[in-house]
Design an enzyme around this catalytic site. Structure first.
Site, PDB file in Angstrom:
ATOM      1  N   ASP A  18      48.065  42.321  42.840  1.00 26.18           N
ATOM      2  CA  ASP A  18      46.693  42.218  43.589  1.00 26.18           C
ATOM      3  C   ASP A  18      46.129  43.852  43.666  1.00 26.18           C
ATOM      4  OD1 ASP A  18      46.153  39.274  43.955  1.00 26.18           O
ATOM      5  OD2 ASP A  18      48.172  39.754  44.754  1.00 26.18           O
TER       6      ASP A  18
ATOM      7  N   ASN B 197      44.032  35.462  38.435  1.00 31.28           N
ATOM      8  CA  ASN B 197      42.974  34.489  38.319  1.00 31.28           C
ATOM      9  C   ASN B 197      41.908  35.400  38.163  1.00 31.28           C
ATOM     10  OD1 ASN B 197      43.800  35.292  41.079  1.00 31.28           O
ATOM     11  ND2 ASN B 197      41.899  34.138  41.631  1.00 31.28           N
ATOM     12  N   HIS B 198      41.999  36.755  38.744  1.00 34.30           N
ATOM     13  CA  HIS B 198      40.658  37.450  38.412  1.00 34.30           C
ATOM     14  C   HIS B 198      40.511  38.284  36.816  1.00 34.30           C
ATOM     15  CE1 HIS B 198      38.811  38.089  42.504  1.00 34.30           C
ATOM     16  NE2 HIS B 198      39.949  37.306  42.956  1.00 34.30           N
TER      17      HIS B 198
ATOM     18  N   HIS C 247      51.391  34.370  39.381  1.00 37.38           N
ATOM     19  CA  HIS C 247      50.304  34.749  40.322  1.00 37.38           C
ATOM     20  C   HIS C 247      49.908  33.506  40.826  1.00 37.38           C
ATOM     21  CE1 HIS C 247      47.201  37.652  41.549  1.00 37.38           C
ATOM     22  NE2 HIS C 247      46.387  36.434  41.351  1.00 37.38           N
TER      23      HIS C 247
ATOM     24  N   HIS D 179      48.999  36.955  44.254  1.00 39.02           N
ATOM     25  CA  HIS D 179      47.721  36.038  44.666  1.00 39.02           C
ATOM     26  C   HIS D 179      47.378  36.166  46.133  1.00 39.02           C
ATOM     27  CE1 HIS D 179      44.571  33.203  44.076  1.00 39.02           C
ATOM     28  NE2 HIS D 179      44.952  31.999  44.579  1.00 39.02           N
TER      29      HIS D 179
END
Length: 415
Positions: free
Chosen positions: A10, A86-87, A174, A208
Protein backbone atom coordinates in the site's frame (compact mmCIF):
# COMPACT_ATOMS: atom_id res chain seq x y z
CA UNK A 1 22.75 -18.84 5.88
CA UNK A 2 19.16 -17.67 6.45
CA UNK A 3 16.89 -15.62 4.23
CA UNK A 4 16.18 -11.92 4.78
CA UNK A 5 13.58 -9.92 2.90
CA UNK A 6 11.43 -6.79 3.21
CA UNK A 7 7.63 -6.78 3.14
CA UNK A 8 5.93 -3.55 2.01
CA UNK A 9 2.38 -2.83 0.87
CA UNK A 10 0.00 0.00 0.00
CA UNK A 11 2.59 2.51 -1.16
CA UNK A 12 0.01 4.47 -3.19
CA UNK A 13 2.41 6.50 -5.31
CA UNK A 14 0.66 9.48 -6.90
CA UNK A 15 -1.96 9.95 -4.18
CA UNK A 16 -2.65 13.70 -3.92
CA UNK A 17 -4.50 13.38 -0.65
CA UNK A 18 -7.03 16.19 -0.04
CA UNK A 19 -6.07 17.49 -3.52
CA UNK A 20 -2.64 18.49 -2.19
CA UNK A 21 0.41 17.69 -4.31
CA UNK A 22 2.47 17.89 -1.12
CA UNK A 23 0.94 14.62 0.02
CA UNK A 24 1.90 12.80 -3.19
CA UNK A 25 5.48 13.92 -2.58
CA UNK A 26 5.31 12.61 0.98
CA UNK A 27 3.96 9.22 -0.13
CA UNK A 28 6.89 9.02 -2.57
CA UNK A 29 9.41 10.03 0.11
CA UNK A 30 8.08 7.36 2.47
CA UNK A 31 8.63 4.76 -0.25
CA UNK A 32 12.14 6.01 -0.97
CA UNK A 33 12.98 6.02 2.76
CA UNK A 34 11.75 2.43 3.08
CA UNK A 35 13.76 1.28 0.06
CA UNK A 36 16.94 2.90 1.38
CA UNK A 37 16.45 1.14 4.72
CA UNK A 38 16.09 -2.14 2.82
CA UNK A 39 19.45 -1.50 1.17
CA UNK A 40 21.07 -0.61 4.50
CA UNK A 41 19.62 -3.78 6.02
CA UNK A 42 21.13 -5.77 3.14
CA UNK A 43 17.92 -7.66 2.41
CA UNK A 44 18.00 -10.44 -0.17
CA UNK A 45 14.81 -9.26 -1.88
CA UNK A 46 11.78 -6.99 -1.46
CA UNK A 47 8.09 -7.93 -1.62
CA UNK A 48 5.42 -5.31 -2.43
CA UNK A 49 1.99 -6.76 -1.61
CA UNK A 50 -0.16 -4.60 -3.86
CA UNK A 51 -1.05 -0.96 -4.54
CA UNK A 52 2.38 0.34 -5.43
CA UNK A 53 0.38 2.98 -7.31
CA UNK A 54 -2.80 4.74 -6.26
CA UNK A 55 -4.22 4.31 -9.75
CA UNK A 56 -4.00 1.81 -12.59
CA UNK A 57 -3.25 4.82 -14.80
CA UNK A 58 -0.60 6.82 -12.95
CA UNK A 59 0.60 10.13 -14.35
CA UNK A 60 3.91 10.33 -16.23
CA UNK A 61 5.38 12.16 -13.24
CA UNK A 62 4.34 9.37 -10.89
CA UNK A 63 5.81 6.73 -13.20
CA UNK A 64 9.05 8.71 -13.36
CA UNK A 65 9.16 8.80 -9.54
CA UNK A 66 8.61 5.04 -9.32
CA UNK A 67 11.38 4.38 -11.85
CA UNK A 68 13.81 6.61 -9.96
CA UNK A 69 13.15 4.91 -6.61
CA UNK A 70 13.11 1.35 -7.96
CA UNK A 71 16.50 1.91 -9.56
CA UNK A 72 17.93 1.94 -6.02
CA UNK A 73 17.34 -1.77 -5.29
CA UNK A 74 18.21 -2.70 -8.88
CA UNK A 75 21.57 -0.93 -8.58
CA UNK A 76 22.17 -2.89 -5.38
CA UNK A 77 21.23 -6.25 -6.94
CA UNK A 78 18.08 -6.59 -4.81
CA UNK A 79 15.14 -8.07 -6.78
CA UNK A 80 11.67 -6.65 -6.12
CA UNK A 81 8.63 -8.94 -6.38
CA UNK A 82 5.20 -7.29 -6.64
CA UNK A 83 1.51 -7.96 -7.21
CA UNK A 84 -1.28 -5.65 -8.32
CA UNK A 85 -3.69 -4.33 -5.69
CA UNK A 86 -7.26 -3.15 -6.11
CA UNK A 87 -6.03 0.37 -6.91
CA UNK A 88 -3.44 -0.41 -9.58
CA UNK A 89 -4.72 -3.62 -11.17
CA UNK A 90 -6.28 -3.83 -14.60
CA UNK A 91 -9.32 -5.95 -15.42
CA UNK A 92 -7.42 -7.65 -18.21
CA UNK A 93 -4.13 -7.28 -19.99
CA UNK A 94 -0.84 -5.87 -18.72
CA UNK A 95 -0.68 -3.26 -15.97
CA UNK A 96 1.77 -0.49 -15.15
CA UNK A 97 3.70 -3.08 -13.11
CA UNK A 98 4.44 -5.03 -16.28
CA UNK A 99 5.98 -1.90 -17.80
CA UNK A 100 8.27 -1.65 -14.77
CA UNK A 101 9.09 -5.34 -15.23
CA UNK A 102 10.06 -4.70 -18.86
CA UNK A 103 12.40 -2.00 -17.57
CA UNK A 104 14.04 -4.53 -15.27
CA UNK A 105 12.87 -2.79 -12.10
CA UNK A 106 10.62 -5.46 -10.57
CA UNK A 107 9.09 -8.90 -11.13
CA UNK A 108 5.32 -9.36 -11.31
CA UNK A 109 3.77 -12.41 -9.63
CA UNK A 110 0.49 -13.95 -10.76
CA UNK A 111 -1.37 -15.66 -13.58
CA UNK A 112 -0.45 -14.91 -17.20
CA UNK A 113 -1.20 -16.16 -20.70
CA UNK A 114 2.41 -17.00 -21.42
CA UNK A 115 5.16 -18.88 -19.64
CA UNK A 116 7.94 -16.75 -18.12
CA UNK A 117 11.38 -18.04 -17.19
CA UNK A 118 14.33 -15.89 -16.11
CA UNK A 119 16.76 -15.43 -13.24
CA UNK A 120 14.05 -14.64 -10.68
CA UNK A 121 10.82 -15.95 -12.25
CA UNK A 122 9.55 -19.40 -13.11
CA UNK A 123 6.15 -20.62 -14.31
CA UNK A 124 3.80 -23.47 -13.52
CA UNK A 125 0.85 -24.51 -15.68
CA UNK A 126 -2.49 -24.34 -13.82
CA UNK A 127 -6.16 -24.44 -14.79
CA UNK A 128 -6.16 -20.64 -14.73
CA UNK A 129 -3.10 -20.25 -16.95
CA UNK A 130 0.60 -19.88 -16.25
CA UNK A 131 1.22 -19.11 -12.59
CA UNK A 132 4.36 -16.95 -12.57
CA UNK A 133 6.31 -17.40 -9.33
CA UNK A 134 9.33 -15.65 -7.88
CA UNK A 135 12.51 -17.48 -6.96
CA UNK A 136 15.38 -16.57 -4.68
CA UNK A 137 17.81 -19.39 -3.97
CA UNK A 138 15.71 -22.16 -2.37
CA UNK A 139 12.71 -19.91 -1.58
CA UNK A 140 9.71 -19.48 -3.88
CA UNK A 141 7.51 -16.38 -3.79
CA UNK A 142 3.93 -17.06 -4.88
CA UNK A 143 1.17 -14.52 -5.39
CA UNK A 144 -1.62 -13.09 -7.50
CA UNK A 145 -3.32 -9.76 -7.95
CA UNK A 146 -6.38 -8.55 -6.02
CA UNK A 147 -9.54 -10.48 -6.76
CA UNK A 148 -13.14 -9.73 -5.81
CA UNK A 149 -15.21 -11.50 -3.16
CA UNK A 150 -17.40 -12.90 -5.95
CA UNK A 151 -14.37 -14.46 -7.63
CA UNK A 152 -13.29 -16.17 -4.43
CA UNK A 153 -16.82 -17.39 -3.78
CA UNK A 154 -16.89 -19.18 -7.11
CA UNK A 155 -13.25 -20.24 -7.33
CA UNK A 156 -11.99 -21.00 -3.84
CA UNK A 157 -11.02 -24.58 -4.71
CA UNK A 158 -9.21 -23.40 -7.82
CA UNK A 159 -7.40 -20.82 -5.68
CA UNK A 160 -6.25 -23.47 -3.21
CA UNK A 161 -5.20 -25.84 -5.99
CA UNK A 162 -3.04 -23.13 -7.57
CA UNK A 163 -1.03 -22.48 -4.43
CA UNK A 164 0.52 -25.67 -3.07
CA UNK A 165 4.06 -25.05 -1.85
CA UNK A 166 6.46 -27.97 -2.01
CA UNK A 167 9.36 -26.31 -0.20
CA UNK A 168 10.11 -23.03 1.56
CA UNK A 169 7.66 -20.49 0.16
CA UNK A 170 5.98 -17.12 0.73
CA UNK A 171 2.42 -16.26 -0.34
CA UNK A 172 1.75 -12.66 -1.41
CA UNK A 173 -1.87 -11.43 -1.59
CA UNK A 174 -3.72 -8.12 -1.60
CA UNK A 175 -6.97 -9.13 0.09
CA UNK A 176 -9.03 -8.49 3.20
CA UNK A 177 -9.19 -11.48 5.54
CA UNK A 178 -12.66 -11.60 7.07
CA UNK A 179 -11.66 -12.48 10.64
CA UNK A 180 -9.26 -9.54 10.71
CA UNK A 181 -11.43 -6.89 9.07
CA UNK A 182 -14.64 -7.70 10.93
CA UNK A 183 -13.00 -7.75 14.35
CA UNK A 184 -10.56 -4.88 13.90
CA UNK A 185 -11.25 -2.80 10.79
CA UNK A 186 -14.96 -2.99 9.89
CA UNK A 187 -14.61 -0.28 7.22
CA UNK A 188 -12.39 -2.51 5.10
CA UNK A 189 -13.76 -5.01 2.63
CA UNK A 190 -12.98 -8.71 2.96
CA UNK A 191 -12.86 -11.27 0.20
CA UNK A 192 -11.88 -14.48 1.94
CA UNK A 193 -11.67 -16.17 5.35
CA UNK A 194 -8.51 -17.10 7.19
CA UNK A 195 -9.27 -20.78 6.58
CA UNK A 196 -9.32 -20.07 2.82
CA UNK A 197 -5.60 -19.36 2.83
CA UNK A 198 -3.66 -22.29 1.36
CA UNK A 199 -1.58 -24.03 4.00
CA UNK A 200 2.10 -24.86 3.90
CA UNK A 201 3.61 -21.40 3.54
CA UNK A 202 6.23 -20.08 5.93
CA UNK A 203 5.07 -16.46 5.63
CA UNK A 204 1.88 -14.77 4.37
CA UNK A 205 2.75 -11.31 3.00
CA UNK A 206 -0.54 -9.44 2.76
CA UNK A 207 -1.64 -5.98 1.71
CA UNK A 208 -4.90 -3.99 1.50
CA UNK A 209 -5.49 -3.07 5.15
CA UNK A 210 -3.73 0.24 5.82
CA UNK A 211 -3.00 -0.42 9.48
CA UNK A 212 -0.40 -2.99 10.44
CA UNK A 213 -1.60 -6.27 11.87
CA UNK A 214 -0.02 -9.61 12.74
CA UNK A 215 -1.40 -13.02 13.58
CA UNK A 216 -0.45 -16.67 13.14
CA UNK A 217 -2.07 -19.20 10.82
CA UNK A 218 -0.86 -22.76 10.32
CA UNK A 219 2.15 -21.89 12.53
CA UNK A 220 3.18 -19.14 10.09
CA UNK A 221 3.01 -15.32 10.37
CA UNK A 222 0.14 -13.58 8.57
CA UNK A 223 1.21 -9.95 8.29
CA UNK A 224 -0.25 -6.68 7.04
CA UNK A 225 2.44 -3.95 7.15
CA UNK A 226 -0.13 -1.20 6.53
CA UNK A 227 0.41 1.81 4.30
CA UNK A 228 3.68 3.74 4.49
CA UNK A 229 1.83 7.03 4.97
CA UNK A 230 -1.45 7.79 6.71
CA UNK A 231 -4.32 7.14 4.33
CA UNK A 232 -7.06 9.13 6.08
CA UNK A 233 -8.01 10.52 9.49
CA UNK A 234 -9.22 7.08 10.54
CA UNK A 235 -5.53 6.17 10.41
CA UNK A 236 -4.68 8.82 13.00
CA UNK A 237 -1.48 9.24 14.97
CA UNK A 238 -3.55 10.74 17.80
CA UNK A 239 -7.29 10.78 18.45
CA UNK A 240 -8.77 13.27 20.91
CA UNK A 241 -12.31 12.66 22.19
CA UNK A 242 -14.04 15.27 24.36
CA UNK A 243 -16.02 13.87 27.30
CA UNK A 244 -17.42 17.17 28.53
CA UNK A 245 -14.52 17.91 30.88
CA UNK A 246 -11.31 16.82 29.18
CA UNK A 247 -9.94 14.94 26.20
CA UNK A 248 -9.45 11.21 26.13
CA UNK A 249 -6.27 10.54 24.15
CA UNK A 250 -5.84 7.48 21.93
CA UNK A 251 -2.52 6.93 20.18
CA UNK A 252 -2.67 5.40 16.70
CA UNK A 253 -0.36 2.85 15.11
CA UNK A 254 3.08 3.64 13.71
CA UNK A 255 3.65 3.54 9.97
CA UNK A 256 6.30 1.45 8.26
CA UNK A 257 7.06 -2.00 6.91
CA UNK A 258 8.65 -5.31 7.92
CA UNK A 259 12.09 -6.84 7.67
CA UNK A 260 11.66 -10.61 7.78
CA UNK A 261 14.60 -12.79 8.82
CA UNK A 262 14.18 -16.56 8.64
CA UNK A 263 10.43 -15.89 8.24
CA UNK A 264 10.21 -13.94 11.52
CA UNK A 265 8.88 -10.39 11.00
CA UNK A 266 10.41 -7.29 12.60
CA UNK A 267 8.56 -3.98 12.23
CA UNK A 268 10.51 -1.00 10.91
CA UNK A 269 9.02 2.38 11.74
CA UNK A 270 9.36 5.25 9.30
CA UNK A 271 8.48 8.90 9.79
CA UNK A 272 5.01 9.81 8.58
CA UNK A 273 2.90 12.94 8.71
CA UNK A 274 0.97 13.27 11.99
CA UNK A 275 -2.80 13.06 11.61
CA UNK A 276 -4.78 14.36 14.60
CA UNK A 277 -8.47 13.46 14.76
CA UNK A 278 -10.48 15.58 17.21
CA UNK A 279 -14.03 14.68 18.22
CA UNK A 280 -16.10 17.19 20.18
CA UNK A 281 -19.75 16.87 21.08
CA UNK A 282 -20.92 19.93 22.97
CA UNK A 283 -24.04 21.29 24.59
CA UNK A 284 -23.23 24.99 24.21
CA UNK A 285 -21.05 27.33 22.18
CA UNK A 286 -18.92 28.06 25.24
CA UNK A 287 -18.24 24.35 25.73
CA UNK A 288 -17.26 23.94 22.07
CA UNK A 289 -14.82 26.86 22.27
CA UNK A 290 -13.39 25.63 25.56
CA UNK A 291 -12.75 22.18 24.09
CA UNK A 292 -11.12 23.59 20.95
CA UNK A 293 -8.79 25.77 23.04
CA UNK A 294 -7.79 22.77 25.16
CA UNK A 295 -7.08 20.74 22.03
CA UNK A 296 -4.76 23.33 20.45
CA UNK A 297 -1.66 22.62 22.62
CA UNK A 298 -1.93 18.91 21.75
CA UNK A 299 -1.68 19.54 18.00
CA UNK A 300 1.84 19.58 16.45
CA UNK A 301 2.61 22.45 14.07
CA UNK A 302 3.34 20.18 11.08
CA UNK A 303 0.29 17.95 11.53
CA UNK A 304 -2.91 17.51 9.57
CA UNK A 305 -5.89 17.91 11.89
CA UNK A 306 -9.60 17.26 11.57
CA UNK A 307 -12.18 18.66 13.99
CA UNK A 308 -15.48 16.79 14.11
CA UNK A 309 -17.83 19.17 15.93
CA UNK A 310 -21.25 17.84 16.89
CA UNK A 311 -23.71 20.44 18.14
CA UNK A 312 -27.28 21.50 17.48
CA UNK A 313 -26.17 24.72 15.74
CA UNK A 314 -23.55 25.67 13.13
CA UNK A 315 -20.08 26.36 14.52
CA UNK A 316 -17.69 29.16 13.63
CA UNK A 317 -15.38 27.28 11.26
CA UNK A 318 -13.20 30.31 10.52
CA UNK A 319 -12.59 30.93 14.23
CA UNK A 320 -11.42 27.34 14.74
CA UNK A 321 -9.05 27.54 11.77
CA UNK A 322 -7.68 30.87 12.98
CA UNK A 323 -6.52 29.56 16.37
CA UNK A 324 -5.24 26.13 15.27
CA UNK A 325 -1.62 26.35 14.15
CA UNK A 326 -1.26 23.27 11.96
CA UNK A 327 -0.17 22.41 8.41
CA UNK A 328 -3.72 21.55 7.37
CA UNK A 329 -6.99 22.06 9.23
CA UNK A 330 -10.37 20.59 8.38
CA UNK A 331 -13.53 21.31 10.31
CA UNK A 332 -16.53 19.05 9.92
CA UNK A 333 -19.51 20.66 11.64
CA UNK A 334 -22.16 18.03 12.20
CA UNK A 335 -25.47 19.47 13.31
CA UNK A 336 -27.31 17.25 15.76
CA UNK A 337 -31.01 17.28 14.98
CA UNK A 338 -33.40 16.71 17.84
CA UNK A 339 -35.53 13.93 16.41
CA UNK A 340 -38.54 12.73 18.40
CA UNK A 341 -40.77 9.72 17.92
CA UNK A 342 -44.58 9.54 18.12
CA UNK A 343 -44.34 9.02 21.88
CA UNK A 344 -42.43 12.27 22.32
CA UNK A 345 -39.21 10.52 23.30
CA UNK A 346 -35.86 11.13 21.63
CA UNK A 347 -35.60 9.11 18.45
CA UNK A 348 -32.37 7.23 17.78
CA UNK A 349 -32.09 7.69 14.02
CA UNK A 350 -28.98 5.51 13.80
CA UNK A 351 -30.92 2.36 14.65
CA UNK A 352 -32.65 2.53 11.27
CA UNK A 353 -29.34 2.07 9.44
CA UNK A 354 -26.58 -0.50 9.43
CA UNK A 355 -23.17 0.53 10.74
CA UNK A 356 -21.87 0.73 7.18
CA UNK A 357 -24.83 2.84 5.96
CA UNK A 358 -24.47 5.28 8.85
CA UNK A 359 -20.74 5.65 8.21
CA UNK A 360 -21.44 6.52 4.57
CA UNK A 361 -24.17 9.00 5.61
CA UNK A 362 -21.73 10.73 7.97
CA UNK A 363 -19.01 10.99 5.34
CA UNK A 364 -21.35 12.15 2.57
CA UNK A 365 -22.91 14.82 4.81
CA UNK A 366 -19.60 16.53 5.50
CA UNK A 367 -19.01 19.93 3.96
CA UNK A 368 -15.94 18.76 2.02
CA UNK A 369 -17.32 15.33 1.23
CA UNK A 370 -15.47 15.17 -2.10
CA UNK A 371 -12.26 14.44 -0.19
CA UNK A 372 -13.94 11.31 1.14
CA UNK A 373 -15.21 9.92 -2.15
CA UNK A 374 -12.51 7.23 -2.26
CA UNK A 375 -13.37 6.11 1.25
CA UNK A 376 -17.10 6.12 0.45
CA UNK A 377 -16.43 4.04 -2.66
CA UNK A 378 -14.35 1.58 -0.63
CA UNK A 379 -17.16 1.27 1.91
CA UNK A 380 -19.75 0.69 -0.79
CA UNK A 381 -17.49 -1.89 -2.40
CA UNK A 382 -17.41 -3.85 0.85
CA UNK A 383 -21.15 -4.50 0.72
CA UNK A 384 -22.05 -8.11 0.06
CA UNK A 385 -23.25 -8.52 -3.52
CA UNK A 386 -21.70 -5.23 -4.66
CA UNK A 387 -22.45 -4.27 -8.25
CA UNK A 388 -18.91 -4.61 -9.57
CA UNK A 389 -18.49 -8.02 -8.00
CA UNK A 390 -21.74 -9.19 -9.56
CA UNK A 391 -20.56 -8.03 -12.96
CA UNK A 392 -17.25 -9.82 -12.45
CA UNK A 393 -19.08 -12.96 -11.36
CA UNK A 394 -21.25 -12.91 -14.48
CA UNK A 395 -18.18 -12.52 -16.64
CA UNK A 396 -16.53 -15.45 -14.92
CA UNK A 397 -19.67 -17.56 -15.28
CA UNK A 398 -19.82 -16.84 -18.99
CA UNK A 399 -16.19 -17.80 -19.42
CA UNK A 400 -16.70 -21.10 -17.66
CA UNK A 401 -19.85 -21.88 -19.63
CA UNK A 402 -18.55 -21.03 -23.09
CA UNK A 403 -14.79 -20.59 -23.12
CA UNK A 404 -13.34 -20.02 -26.58
CA UNK A 405 -10.52 -22.37 -25.66
CA UNK A 406 -9.05 -23.71 -22.41
CA UNK A 407 -6.57 -20.84 -22.25
CA UNK A 408 -9.40 -18.29 -22.14
CA UNK A 409 -10.84 -19.56 -18.86
CA UNK A 410 -10.51 -16.83 -16.26
CA UNK A 411 -8.67 -14.68 -18.78
CA UNK A 412 -9.22 -11.48 -16.82
CA UNK A 413 -7.20 -12.88 -13.92
CA UNK A 414 -4.13 -13.03 -16.11
CA UNK A 415 -1.64 -10.22 -16.06
Amino acid sequence: MGIKFAHLADVHLGYEQFNRSQRAEEFAKAFEDAIKICVDEKVDFIVIAGDLFNSSRPSPGTIKTAVKILQIPRDNNIPVFAIEGNHDRTQRGPSILHLLEDLGLLYVLGVRDEKVENEYLTSEKTKAGWLVKGMYKDVEIHGMKYMSAAWFEGNIELFKSMFRPEGDAILVLHQGVREITENNYPNYSSELSLSDLPKGYLYYALGHIHKRFELTYDDAPVVYPGSLERWDFGDYSLKLTWNGFQFKEEVGVDKGFYIVEDFKPRFIRINARDFIDVHIKGHSENEIKKAVKLAVPKIPRNSYVRFNIRWKRPVDVDWIKSIVNAEYVRVNPIIIKEERGPDGKDLDVKKFFTELEWKIIELASEKEYEYYLNQIIDLLASEEGKVEAKIDAKREEKKFVRPKNPGDIMAWVKG
